[in-house]
Enzyme design. Structure first.
Site, PDB file in Angstrom:
ATOM      1  N   ALA A 186      -5.598   2.729   7.928  1.00 27.69           N
ATOM      2  CA  ALA A 186      -4.171   3.007   8.147  1.00 27.69           C
ATOM      3  C   ALA A 186      -3.983   3.674   9.517  1.00 27.69           C
ATOM      4  O   ALA A 186      -4.417   3.129  10.536  1.00 27.69           O
ATOM      5  CB  ALA A 186      -3.653   3.846   6.979  1.00 27.69           C
ATOM      6  N   GLU A 245      -4.520  10.149   4.707  1.00 29.40           N
ATOM      7  CA  GLU A 245      -4.874  11.077   5.783  1.00 29.40           C
ATOM      8  C   GLU A 245      -3.919  12.262   5.837  1.00 29.40           C
ATOM      9  O   GLU A 245      -2.850  12.268   5.204  1.00 29.40           O
ATOM     10  CB  GLU A 245      -4.845  10.384   7.161  1.00 29.40           C
ATOM     11  CG  GLU A 245      -3.501  10.138   7.794  1.00 29.40           C
ATOM     12  CD  GLU A 245      -2.692   9.043   7.160  1.00 29.40           C
ATOM     13  OE1 GLU A 245      -1.676   9.382   6.506  1.00 29.40           O
ATOM     14  OE2 GLU A 245      -3.034   7.871   7.275  1.00 29.40           O
ATOM     15  N   ASN A 302      -5.433   6.066  11.038  1.00 32.59           N
ATOM     16  CA  ASN A 302      -6.701   6.262  11.751  1.00 32.59           C
ATOM     17  C   ASN A 302      -7.074   5.065  12.612  1.00 32.59           C
ATOM     18  O   ASN A 302      -7.543   5.210  13.740  1.00 32.59           O
ATOM     19  CB  ASN A 302      -7.801   6.543  10.710  1.00 32.59           C
ATOM     20  CG  ASN A 302      -9.190   6.477  11.301  1.00 32.59           C
ATOM     21  OD1 ASN A 302      -9.600   7.370  12.030  1.00 32.59           O
ATOM     22  ND2 ASN A 302      -9.914   5.406  11.008  1.00 32.59           N
ATOM     23  N   LYS A 303      -6.841   3.859  12.066  1.00 31.82           N
ATOM     24  CA  LYS A 303      -7.244   2.650  12.808  1.00 31.82           C
ATOM     25  C   LYS A 303      -6.384   2.483  14.061  1.00 31.82           C
ATOM     26  O   LYS A 303      -6.869   2.080  15.114  1.00 31.82           O
ATOM     27  CB  LYS A 303      -7.168   1.419  11.914  1.00 31.82           C
ATOM     28  CG  LYS A 303      -7.740   0.190  12.597  1.00 31.82           C
ATOM     29  CD  LYS A 303      -7.880  -0.968  11.664  1.00 31.82           C
ATOM     30  CE  LYS A 303      -8.456  -2.168  12.397  1.00 31.82           C
ATOM     31  NZ  LYS A 303      -7.654  -2.576  13.542  1.00 31.82           N
ATOM     32  N   SER A 304      -5.074   2.816  13.941  1.00 31.89           N
ATOM     33  CA  SER A 304      -4.196   2.726  15.119  1.00 31.89           C
ATOM     34  C   SER A 304      -4.638   3.692  16.214  1.00 31.89           C
ATOM     35  O   SER A 304      -4.299   3.509  17.379  1.00 31.89           O
ATOM     36  CB  SER A 304      -2.760   3.087  14.752  1.00 31.89           C
ATOM     37  OG  SER A 304      -2.320   2.327  13.679  1.00 31.89           O
ATOM     38  N   ASP A 345       0.841  -1.206   0.000  1.00 33.68           N
ATOM     39  CA  ASP A 345       0.000   0.000   0.000  1.00 33.68           C
ATOM     40  C   ASP A 345       0.873   1.252   0.000  1.00 33.68           C
ATOM     41  O   ASP A 345       0.517   2.265  -0.601  1.00 33.68           O
ATOM     42  CB  ASP A 345      -0.916   0.008   1.226  1.00 33.68           C
ATOM     43  CG  ASP A 345      -2.051  -0.997   1.095  1.00 33.68           C
ATOM     44  OD1 ASP A 345      -2.483  -1.257  -0.038  1.00 33.68           O
ATOM     45  OD2 ASP A 345      -2.488  -1.533   2.131  1.00 33.68           O
ATOM     46  N   GLY A 346       2.030   1.178   0.690  1.00 37.05           N
ATOM     47  CA  GLY A 346       2.955   2.323   0.741  1.00 37.05           C
ATOM     48  C   GLY A 346       3.447   2.674  -0.660  1.00 37.05           C
ATOM     49  O   GLY A 346       3.610   3.850  -0.995  1.00 37.05           O
TER      50      GLY A 346
HETATM   51  P1  NAP Z   1       5.356   2.992   6.294  1.00 30.77           P
HETATM   52  O1  NAP Z   1       5.708   3.290   7.718  1.00 30.77           O
HETATM   53  O2  NAP Z   1       6.301   2.265   5.459  1.00 30.77           O
HETATM   54  O3  NAP Z   1       3.922   2.239   6.198  1.00 30.77           O
HETATM   55  C1  NAP Z   1       3.077   2.161   7.206  1.00 30.77           C
HETATM   56  C2  NAP Z   1       2.180   0.934   7.062  1.00 30.77           C
HETATM   57  O4  NAP Z   1       0.876   1.410   6.690  1.00 30.77           O
HETATM   58  C3  NAP Z   1       2.583  -0.112   6.013  1.00 30.77           C
HETATM   59  O5  NAP Z   1       2.427  -1.384   6.604  1.00 30.77           O
HETATM   60  C4  NAP Z   1       1.556   0.077   4.906  1.00 30.77           C
HETATM   61  O6  NAP Z   1       1.237  -1.111   4.213  1.00 30.77           O
HETATM   62  C5  NAP Z   1       0.359   0.504   5.708  1.00 30.77           C
HETATM   63  N1  NAP Z   1      -0.671   1.223   4.959  1.00 30.77           N
HETATM   64  C6  NAP Z   1      -0.522   2.272   4.108  1.00 30.77           C
HETATM   65  N2  NAP Z   1      -1.728   2.653   3.655  1.00 30.77           N
HETATM   66  C7  NAP Z   1      -2.653   1.821   4.221  1.00 30.77           C
HETATM   67  C8  NAP Z   1      -4.055   1.726   4.153  1.00 30.77           C
HETATM   68  N3  NAP Z   1      -4.768   2.584   3.430  1.00 30.77           N
HETATM   69  N4  NAP Z   1      -4.678   0.778   4.904  1.00 30.77           N
HETATM   70  C9  NAP Z   1      -3.972  -0.075   5.671  1.00 30.77           C
HETATM   71  N5  NAP Z   1      -2.638  -0.039   5.780  1.00 30.77           N
HETATM   72  C10 NAP Z   1      -1.995   0.913   5.067  1.00 30.77           C
HETATM   73  O7  NAP Z   1       5.031   4.389   5.633  1.00 30.77           O
HETATM   74  P2  NAP Z   1       4.530   4.681   4.178  1.00 30.77           P
HETATM   75  O8  NAP Z   1       4.661   3.458   3.354  1.00 30.77           O
HETATM   76  O9  NAP Z   1       5.152   5.956   3.749  1.00 30.77           O
HETATM   77  O10 NAP Z   1       3.005   4.958   4.516  1.00 30.77           O
HETATM   78  C11 NAP Z   1       2.577   6.146   5.114  1.00 30.77           C
HETATM   79  C12 NAP Z   1       1.360   5.794   5.899  1.00 30.77           C
HETATM   80  O11 NAP Z   1       1.773   5.211   7.120  1.00 30.77           O
HETATM   81  C13 NAP Z   1       0.537   6.985   6.319  1.00 30.77           C
HETATM   82  O12 NAP Z   1      -0.369   7.385   5.331  1.00 30.77           O
HETATM   83  C14 NAP Z   1      -0.142   6.469   7.568  1.00 30.77           C
HETATM   84  O13 NAP Z   1      -1.440   5.966   7.282  1.00 30.77           O
HETATM   85  C15 NAP Z   1       0.716   5.316   8.021  1.00 30.77           C
HETATM   86  N6  NAP Z   1       1.193   5.585   9.383  1.00 30.77           N
HETATM   87  C16 NAP Z   1       0.686   4.813  10.378  1.00 30.77           C
HETATM   88  C17 NAP Z   1       1.040   5.076  11.679  1.00 30.77           C
HETATM   89  C18 NAP Z   1       0.443   4.223  12.762  1.00 30.77           C
HETATM   90  O14 NAP Z   1      -0.336   3.325  12.433  1.00 30.77           O
HETATM   91  N7  NAP Z   1       0.763   4.491  14.021  1.00 30.77           N
HETATM   92  C19 NAP Z   1       1.920   6.116  11.996  1.00 30.77           C
HETATM   93  C20 NAP Z   1       2.411   6.884  10.954  1.00 30.77           C
HETATM   94  C21 NAP Z   1       2.034   6.610   9.634  1.00 30.77           C
HETATM   95  P3  NAP Z   1       2.244  -1.853   3.209  1.00 30.77           P
HETATM   96  O15 NAP Z   1       3.141  -2.665   4.087  1.00 30.77           O
HETATM   97  O16 NAP Z   1       1.334  -2.682   2.358  1.00 30.77           O
HETATM   98  O17 NAP Z   1       2.990  -0.816   2.437  1.00 30.77           O
END
Ligand code: NAP
Length: 272
Positions: free
Chosen positions: A162, A123, A164-166, A45-46
Site C-alpha cells: 500500500a 501502516e 509503503n510501496k508508493s 482492500d479499503g
Molecule cells: P483510499 O485512498 O480510498 O485507498 C487507497 C488505495 O490503497 C485503494 O486503491 C486501496 O485499494 C489501496 N489499498 C489499501 N490497502 C492496500 C494494501 N494492503 N495493498 C495494496 N493496496 C491497498 O483510502 P482507504 O481506502 O481509506 O485506504 C487507506 C490506505 O490508503 C492507507 O492504509 C494507505 O496504505 C493508503 N494510502 C496510500 C497513499 C499512497 O500510496 N500515496 C497515500 C495515503 C494512503 P482498494 O481500491 O482495493 O480499496
C-alpha cells in the site's frame, strides 16, 4: 455459524450485499453484525481495512473473507460473481484460517500520563505539514538517526503493497513477521543525514520516534488520522494480535502482486 456482511457504499457493493444476504438466509446462516464468527466484506482492500477497525476488539473470535467488486485485492480473494461458491465453502467450513501480522502503535502524548494504543493492518505514519518534521529514530532502544523531512511510514508485511510501496519500500511476503520503515521526503545534504533507504526490522526489535516540540504533527493509523496533540514518543512493535482470514482458497502472494502491479503474462507478452 454467525455471519456479518460489511459492504462499502457503492451501488454495486450494496447490490452484492443484498444478494448475499438472501443466500445466507435461504441456507439458514445466522446474520449477526455484533458477535459474528465470520465477517464477509464487499468492496476492495479499503473496505476490508474499515471492517478490520470496526471489529478490532473481536479479532480473536472473527475470521474475515473479502469479496471484491473491482480488481483483485490483497485482502480480497473472491470475485462478486463467485458468491454461490463462497456460500458453499462457508457451509462446509472447518475453521481453516490464515493469519497475518499487525502493527502495535503506542503513543505517549504530552497532555496525558497514559499511553494510547492503536492497531494497524497496513501502516502508521508520522508527518508534519507546516514545517520540516524532525524526529530521533531509535531501533531496539538505540539511537539510529535524526530524521528531517516530511515524515516516516512504518508498515506491516500486508501493508507493504500500500502506501509503503508508493514510497519506494520493498514488498514483503506476509509470512515474515517484520516491520518496515520508509522515509517520506527526507532532507539529505552535507549537514543532515538519514539512511535514505527503506529498512526491514526484525520481529523482536521495536522502533521508537521521539519528535521535536510542536503540536502540528499528524499521526495516521491506516485510514484514521490524529491531529493537534504534542507527541513525546511513539513506539512501534509487531503486535501479539493477528488478523485471521477464512482459508477456503489461497491465492499465491506473488501472483497477487503480479496481478495488481504488473498484469498477466498474456497482457504483457511481446516478441523478444
Ligand atoms: P483510499 O485512498 O480510498 O485507498 C487507497 C488505495 O490503497 C485503494 O486503491 C486501496 O485499494 C489501496 N489499498 C489499501 N490497502 C492496500 C494494501 N494492503 N495493498 C495494496 N493496496 C491497498 O483510502 P482507504 O481506502 O481509506 O485506504 C487507506 C490506505 O490508503 C492507507 O492504509 C494507505 O496504505 C493508503 N494510502 C496510500 C497513499 C499512497 O500510496 N500515496 C497515500 C495515503 C494512503 P482498494 O481500491 O482495493 O480499496
Amino acid at each position: 455459524m454467525k455471519i456479518a456482511i460489511f459492504a462499502n457504499k457503492r451501488a454495486k457493493s450494496q447490490a452484492v450485499k443484498k444478494k448475499l444476504y438472501q443466500k445466507f438466509v435461504e441456507r439458514h446462516f445466522v446474520i449477526d453484525d455484533k458477535e459474528p464468527d465470520v465477517v464477509v466484506t464487499i468492496g476492495g482492500d479499503g473496505t476490508l481495512l474499515s471492517a478490520f477497525h470496526h471489529y478490532e476488539d473481536k479479532l480473536e473470535q472473527v475470521r474475515f473473507v473479502g469479496v471484491h467488486t473491482g480488481h483483485l485485492g490483497f485482502y480480497t480473494d473472491w470475485r462478486d460473481d463467485e458468491i454461490d461458491d463462497l456460500v458453499i465453502s462457508l457451509q462446509s467450513d472447518n475453521r481453516q484460517s490464515i493469519s497475518y501480522p499487525l502493527l502495535e502503535v503506542s503513543v505517549k502524548y504530552a497532555d496525558s500520563p497514559r499511553r494510547e494504543r492503536y492497531l494497524a493492518l497496513n501502516e502508521s505514519t508520522l508527518k508534519r505539514n507546516s514545517a520540516t518534521m524532525v524526529t530521533d529514530v531509535y531501533i531496539g532502544g538505540e539511537l539510529f538517526e535524526r530524521f528531517r523531512g516530511d515524515g516516516l511510514c512504518v508498515s506491516t508485511p500486508t501493508g507493504s503493497t500500500a502506501y509503503n510501496k508508493s514510497l519506494g519500500g520493498a514488498v514483503v511476503h506476509p509470512n515474515l513477521e517484520v516491520l518496515q520503515i520508509a522515509e517520506i521526503g527526507s532532507i539529505n545534504n552535507r549537514v543532515f543525514r538519514t539512511l535514505s533507504s527503506p529498512m526491514i526490522v526484525a520481529p523482536n526489535d521495536w522502533i521508537t520516534f521521539r519528535p521535536g516540540k510542536g503540536s502540528d504533527f499528524v499521526l495516521t493509523v491506516d485510514s484514521e488520522s490524529y491531529h493537534n496533540r504534542q507527541i513525546c514518543e511513539i513506539q512501534y512493535k509487531v503486535s501479539k494480535k493477528r488478523i485471521y482470514f477464512a482459508k477456503y482458497r489461497h491465492t499465491h502472494f506473488w501472483r497477487r502482486v503480479q496481478d495488481a502491479f504488473i498484469g498477466t503474462e498474456d497482457e504483457n507478452r511481446m516478441d523478444l
